[in-house]
Design a protein around this motif. Structure first.
Motif, PDB file in Angstrom:
ATOM      1  N   ALA A  11       0.838  -1.202   0.000  1.00 52.18           N
ATOM      2  CA  ALA A  11       0.000   0.000   0.000  1.00 52.18           C
ATOM      3  C   ALA A  11       0.874   1.254   0.000  1.00 52.18           C
ATOM      4  N   GLN A  12       1.966   1.229   0.765  1.00 49.93           N
ATOM      5  CA  GLN A  12       2.853   2.391   0.836  1.00 49.93           C
ATOM      6  C   GLN A  12       3.540   2.658  -0.499  1.00 49.93           C
ATOM      7  N   ILE A  13       3.972   1.610  -1.169  1.00 54.44           N
ATOM      8  CA  ILE A  13       4.615   1.773  -2.480  1.00 54.44           C
ATOM      9  C   ILE A  13       3.643   2.416  -3.466  1.00 54.44           C
ATOM     10  N   LEU A  14       2.429   1.902  -3.541  1.00 52.33           N
ATOM     11  CA  LEU A  14       1.424   2.484  -4.441  1.00 52.33           C
ATOM     12  C   LEU A  14       1.126   3.932  -4.059  1.00 52.33           C
ATOM     13  N   HIS A  15       1.017   4.177  -2.754  1.00 48.85           N
ATOM     14  CA  HIS A  15       0.710   5.518  -2.271  1.00 48.85           C
ATOM     15  C   HIS A  15       1.834   6.495  -2.619  1.00 48.85           C
ATOM     16  N   ASN A  16       3.087   6.053  -2.502  1.00 55.55           N
ATOM     17  CA  ASN A  16       4.219   6.924  -2.831  1.00 55.55           C
ATOM     18  C   ASN A  16       4.260   7.275  -4.315  1.00 55.55           C
ATOM     19  N   PHE A  17       4.036   6.285  -5.179  1.00 57.55           N
ATOM     20  CA  PHE A  17       4.021   6.571  -6.612  1.00 57.55           C
ATOM     21  C   PHE A  17       2.848   7.484  -6.974  1.00 57.55           C
ATOM     22  N   GLY A  18       1.715   7.258  -6.342  1.00 62.56           N
ATOM     23  CA  GLY A  18       0.566   8.138  -6.566  1.00 62.56           C
ATOM     24  C   GLY A  18       0.859   9.564  -6.124  1.00 62.56           C
ATOM     25  N   ALA A  19       1.520   9.702  -4.976  1.00 64.61           N
ATOM     26  CA  ALA A  19       1.860  11.041  -4.471  1.00 64.61           C
ATOM     27  C   ALA A  19       2.798  11.766  -5.423  1.00 64.61           C
ATOM     28  N   ALA A  20       3.775  11.048  -5.944  1.00 58.68           N
ATOM     29  CA  ALA A  20       4.700  11.662  -6.909  1.00 58.68           C
ATOM     30  C   ALA A  20       3.937  12.141  -8.138  1.00 58.68           C
ATOM     31  N   ALA A  21       2.984  11.360  -8.581  1.00 58.32           N
ATOM     32  CA  ALA A  21       2.224  11.708  -9.785  1.00 58.32           C
ATOM     33  C   ALA A  21       1.270  12.872  -9.550  1.00 58.32           C
ATOM     34  N   ILE A  22       0.592  12.905  -8.400  1.00 59.64           N
ATOM     35  CA  ILE A  22      -0.390  13.977  -8.190  1.00 59.64           C
ATOM     36  C   ILE A  22       0.284  15.333  -8.005  1.00 59.64           C
ATOM     37  N   VAL A  23       1.537  15.327  -7.609  1.00 61.05           N
ATOM     38  CA  VAL A  23       2.273  16.588  -7.511  1.00 61.05           C
ATOM     39  C   VAL A  23       3.029  16.864  -8.816  1.00 61.05           C
ATOM     40  N   GLY A  24       3.682  15.858  -9.349  1.00 62.72           N
ATOM     41  CA  GLY A  24       4.541  16.047 -10.510  1.00 62.72           C
ATOM     42  C   GLY A  24       3.811  16.322 -11.810  1.00 62.72           C
ATOM     43  N   LEU A  25       2.724  15.631 -12.052  1.00 65.15           N
ATOM     44  CA  LEU A  25       2.017  15.816 -13.334  1.00 65.15           C
ATOM     45  C   LEU A  25       1.483  17.236 -13.536  1.00 65.15           C
ATOM     46  N   PRO A  26       0.784  17.818 -12.554  1.00 65.64           N
ATOM     47  CA  PRO A  26       0.312  19.191 -12.791  1.00 65.64           C
ATOM     48  C   PRO A  26       1.453  20.203 -12.929  1.00 65.64           C
ATOM     49  N   LEU A  27       2.520  20.017 -12.142  1.00 69.86           N
ATOM     50  CA  LEU A  27       3.649  20.935 -12.258  1.00 69.86           C
ATOM     51  C   LEU A  27       4.335  20.780 -13.615  1.00 69.86           C
ATOM     52  N   ALA A  28       4.463  19.546 -14.084  1.00 75.32           N
ATOM     53  CA  ALA A  28       5.044  19.309 -15.415  1.00 75.32           C
ATOM     54  C   ALA A  28       4.155  19.913 -16.504  1.00 75.32           C
TER      55      ALA A  28
END
Length: 135
Positions: A11-28
């Motif tokens: 769950a933590q691994i999925l949550h970490n990748f999701g967190a990176a995406a929800i911050v990184g995608l809009p900024l990118a």
């Protein structure tokens, strides 16, 4: 106990990748959007999937606790407030993206949408730190 740890780790691994995406995608999208406008709708769909992943993996933490220990984890009032903030951000982002998908068929999301999605992602990530510290 090993199964429980493996489930929490998953769950933590999925949550970490999701967190990176929800911050990184809009900024990118804000950074590269003008030079790559055709990528924006794809990024919007990826962001939608990332927010779904965040909500599912977040619920996974509670599910592991409930099914492995028979109860949900006890969390401090500050952690509970942070969890509520994270949920509001997730539902807000999903609603904003859904409204975009329903309203516009082939246009890319505008700057205002990406700024709002960036703010929601950064707020959720900040709340996650409080949740982790106070739980």
């Amino acid at each position: 106990m090993e199964l429980e740890n493996a489930l929490y780790a998953g769950a933590q691994i999925l949550h970490n990748f999701g967190a990176a995406a929800i911050v990184g995608l809009p900024l990118a999208a804000l950074w590269f959007g003008r030079s790559q406008p055709t990528a924006l709708p794809i990024m919007a769909w990826l962001l939608f999937a990332a927010w779904l992943l965040q909500t599912a993996s977040g619920a996974g933490f509670g599910a592991v606790s409930y099914f492995m220990e028979g109860e949900f984890p006890e969390i401090h009032h500050i952690a509970r407030a942070a969890l509520i903030v994270k949920l509001i951000c997730a539902f807000g982002a999903l609603a904003l993206l859904t409204a975009y998908f329903v309203k516009s068929s082939l246009k890319e999301p505008g700057v205002a949408i990406w700024r709002s999605l960036s703010l929601l992602g950064l707020t959720a990530l900040t709340a996650a730190a409080l949740l982790r510290w106070f739980s």
